[in-house]
Design an enzyme around this catalytic site. Structure first.
Site, PDB file in Angstrom:
ATOM      1  N   GLY A 194      32.930 -79.360  56.394  1.00 16.82           N
ATOM      2  CA  GLY A 194      32.109 -79.947  55.331  1.00 16.82           C
ATOM      3  C   GLY A 194      30.756 -80.408  55.841  1.00 16.82           C
ATOM      4  O   GLY A 194      30.251 -79.945  56.872  1.00 16.82           O
ATOM      5  N   ASP A 195      30.184 -81.334  55.106  1.00 15.29           N
ATOM      6  CA  ASP A 195      28.841 -81.830  55.440  1.00 15.29           C
ATOM      7  C   ASP A 195      28.849 -82.855  56.569  1.00 15.29           C
ATOM      8  O   ASP A 195      27.847 -83.035  57.264  1.00 15.29           O
ATOM      9  CB  ASP A 195      28.211 -82.494  54.209  1.00 15.29           C
ATOM     10  CG  ASP A 195      29.071 -83.652  53.700  1.00 15.29           C
ATOM     11  OD1 ASP A 195      30.302 -83.478  53.574  1.00 15.29           O
ATOM     12  OD2 ASP A 195      28.525 -84.733  53.440  1.00 15.29           O
TER      13      ASP A 195
ATOM     14  N   THR B 252      35.879 -90.273  53.316  1.00 13.41           N
ATOM     15  CA  THR B 252      34.956 -90.245  54.464  1.00 13.41           C
ATOM     16  C   THR B 252      34.287 -91.597  54.663  1.00 13.41           C
ATOM     17  O   THR B 252      34.063 -92.326  53.703  1.00 13.41           O
ATOM     18  CB  THR B 252      33.825 -89.230  54.164  1.00 13.41           C
ATOM     19  OG1 THR B 252      34.422 -87.997  53.853  1.00 13.41           O
ATOM     20  CG2 THR B 252      32.848 -89.096  55.305  1.00 13.41           C
TER      21      THR B 252
ATOM     22  N   GLY C 234      31.111 -82.049  49.966  1.00 17.32           N
ATOM     23  CA  GLY C 234      30.210 -81.690  51.053  1.00 17.32           C
ATOM     24  C   GLY C 234      29.375 -80.459  50.801  1.00 17.32           C
ATOM     25  O   GLY C 234      28.260 -80.334  51.338  1.00 17.32           O
TER      26      GLY C 234
ATOM     27  N   THR D 280      28.873 -89.087  51.489  1.00 14.75           N
ATOM     28  CA  THR D 280      30.277 -88.729  51.305  1.00 14.75           C
ATOM     29  C   THR D 280      30.381 -88.032  49.955  1.00 14.75           C
ATOM     30  O   THR D 280      29.450 -88.074  49.163  1.00 14.75           O
ATOM     31  CB  THR D 280      31.189 -89.982  51.310  1.00 14.75           C
ATOM     32  OG1 THR D 280      30.795 -90.841  50.249  1.00 14.75           O
ATOM     33  CG2 THR D 280      31.105 -90.751  52.607  1.00 14.75           C
ATOM     34  N   GLY D 281      31.531 -87.398  49.721  1.00  8.33           N
ATOM     35  CA  GLY D 281      31.702 -86.677  48.458  1.00  8.33           C
ATOM     36  C   GLY D 281      31.782 -85.186  48.711  1.00  8.33           C
ATOM     37  O   GLY D 281      32.077 -84.754  49.833  1.00  8.33           O
TER      38      GLY D 281
HETATM   39  N1  ASP Z   1      32.099 -85.091  52.426  1.00  6.41           N
HETATM   40  C1  ASP Z   1      33.450 -84.782  52.841  1.00  6.41           C
HETATM   41  C2  ASP Z   1      33.581 -83.287  52.947  1.00  6.41           C
HETATM   42  O1  ASP Z   1      33.058 -82.582  52.120  1.00  6.41           O
HETATM   43  C3  ASP Z   1      34.514 -85.267  51.931  1.00  6.41           C
HETATM   44  C4  ASP Z   1      34.420 -86.667  51.409  1.00  6.41           C
HETATM   45  O2  ASP Z   1      33.449 -87.353  51.630  1.00  6.41           O
HETATM   46  O3  ASP Z   1      35.348 -87.111  50.775  1.00  6.41           O
HETATM   47  O4  ASP Z   1      34.255 -82.842  53.836  1.00  6.41           O
END
Ligand code: ASP
Length: 353
Positions: free
Chosen positions: A238-239, A208, A262, A259-260
């Site tokens: 997601g978030d 992301t 979510g 990011t990460g």
């Molecule tokens: N935050 C994103 C989600 O959960 C994924 C990501 O940042 O890699 O969809």
């Protein structure tokens, strides 16, 4: 060397000091970027595409353009890079092999926001989010109706999978990867069972991007855009498109993005939390670290060994920036473009690996 603390160590100490004092004890050395100035633009992408993206945004900002235009045009560069596996064209698909994109945009000047979720076949979802923001009284459109909306506004449906992303998905399918999203939430999983998982399984890939900017007038804008967690359950949002979770902007304060994983960002409303922390006087760096601490704190009674992989970035109105991630070895980093040129700013990883 920056001091890192273990999860257990953190909670043991925090009993004595309290969360707030602990934060300042361990992290007060993280000063915001000394060359802080406006206008500026940052992105959580620090590869070549991230550099090209912030340079694109800078062209707009340095010509006196708005933060809103700058973040959109910069994010489009990342969305349109077919090599990037986490955003727009060439992102990784859901478990059925279909790419479903999430994106949000927020404009501090007009206190307005727009978002799309599970959008298929449009390579620049953040621009669709901008149309939702500017041309409707709504904030969030999802799925097939978001696609119909985009088509009506002239966005051309196109293939999003590339040979590279299709091949990675096929490999994942073939290995019957155990890191899928079925079963209990990650923080409640049986750890012994996890250790028996297929050693060949593909790690969860992510990518992301957050793009945040302040323009010469001091107006703030931000975008978060993603193909979401790789191999997610179809329909999962997601978030990233959720205002307050993956993105938040307050024109009086600054902006933050996440990011990460979510799911944790949604539950903690992390971007909103970071902006509130900045409003209360923390630097962007301290505010990002406070979000890491806040999430760890939430899990401490449920599973003290669980720390979700999150990455936070933030800027304030003065042009200071910060970033923090957990629980990785390498500190978080962001691409920064301002009058001093391009640079990569190193933040922190408060918990280490
Ligand atoms: N935050 C994103 C989600 O959960 C994924 C990501 O940042 O890699 O969809």
């Amino acid at each position: 060397m920056r001091k890192k603390i273990s999860r257990r160590g953190f909670f043991n100490q925090s009993i004595g000091f309290g969360l707030g004092s602990l934060l300042f004890k361990n992290f007060s050395r993280y000063k915001s970027d000394p060359s802080s100035q406006i206008p500026l633009i940052i992105s959580s992408h620090t590869n070549d595409t991230g550099k090209k993206a912030v340079e694109k945004g800078w062209e707009i900002l340095s010509g006196g353009g708005s933060a809103l235009d700058a973040v959109e045009k910069a994010a489009n560069v990342i969305e349109l890079d077919p090599e990037g596996l986490g955003v727009g064209w060439g992102g990784l698909p859901n478990e059925n092999g279909v790419i479903q994109l999430d994106a949000s945009i927020m404009d501090g000047k007009t206190y307005n926001a727009g978002a799309v979720g599970a959008l298929e076949n449009i390579r620049t979802p953040c621009s669709v989010a901008r149309v939702v923001m500017e041309h409707t009284d709504h904030i969030f459109l999802v799925g097939g109706d978001a696609l119909s909306f985009a088509k009506k506004w002239g966005f051309k449906p196109q293939e999003l999978l590339t040979e590279k992303s299709r091949e990675i998905w096929l490999r994942w399918k073939k290995k019957l990867n155990e890191q899928d999203d079925w079963g209990p939430p990650e923080h409640l999983k049986d750890r012994n069972k996890k250790s028996m998982s297929n050693p060949d399984s593909l790690p969860r890939l992510s990518g992301t991007t957050n793009v945040l900017a302040v323009d010469k007038n001091g107006d703030v804008a931000g975008i978060t855009t993603t193909s979401g967690l790789s191999f997610k359950i179809p329909g999962r949002v997601g978030d990233s498109p959720i205002i307050g979770a993956g993105l938040y902007v307050d024109n009086a304060v600054g902006a933050a993005g996440a990011t990460g994983r979510g799911e944790d960002v949604i539950k903690s409303c992390a971007s909103h939390y970071i902006v509130i922390m900045m409003k209360e006087g923390k630097s962007p760096q301290q505010a990002c670290e406070a979000a890491c601490m806040m999430i760890a704190e939430k899990y401490k009674n449920v599973n003290i060994d669980f720390l979700p992989g999150e990455n936070f970035v933030a800027i304030n109105k003065k042009g200071e920036l910060g970033c923090a991630r957990m629980p990785r070895k390498r500190p978080a980093r962001v691409s920064l473009r301002n009058q001093s040129g391009y640079s990569v700013y190193k933040g922190s990883a408060p918990f280490g690996s």
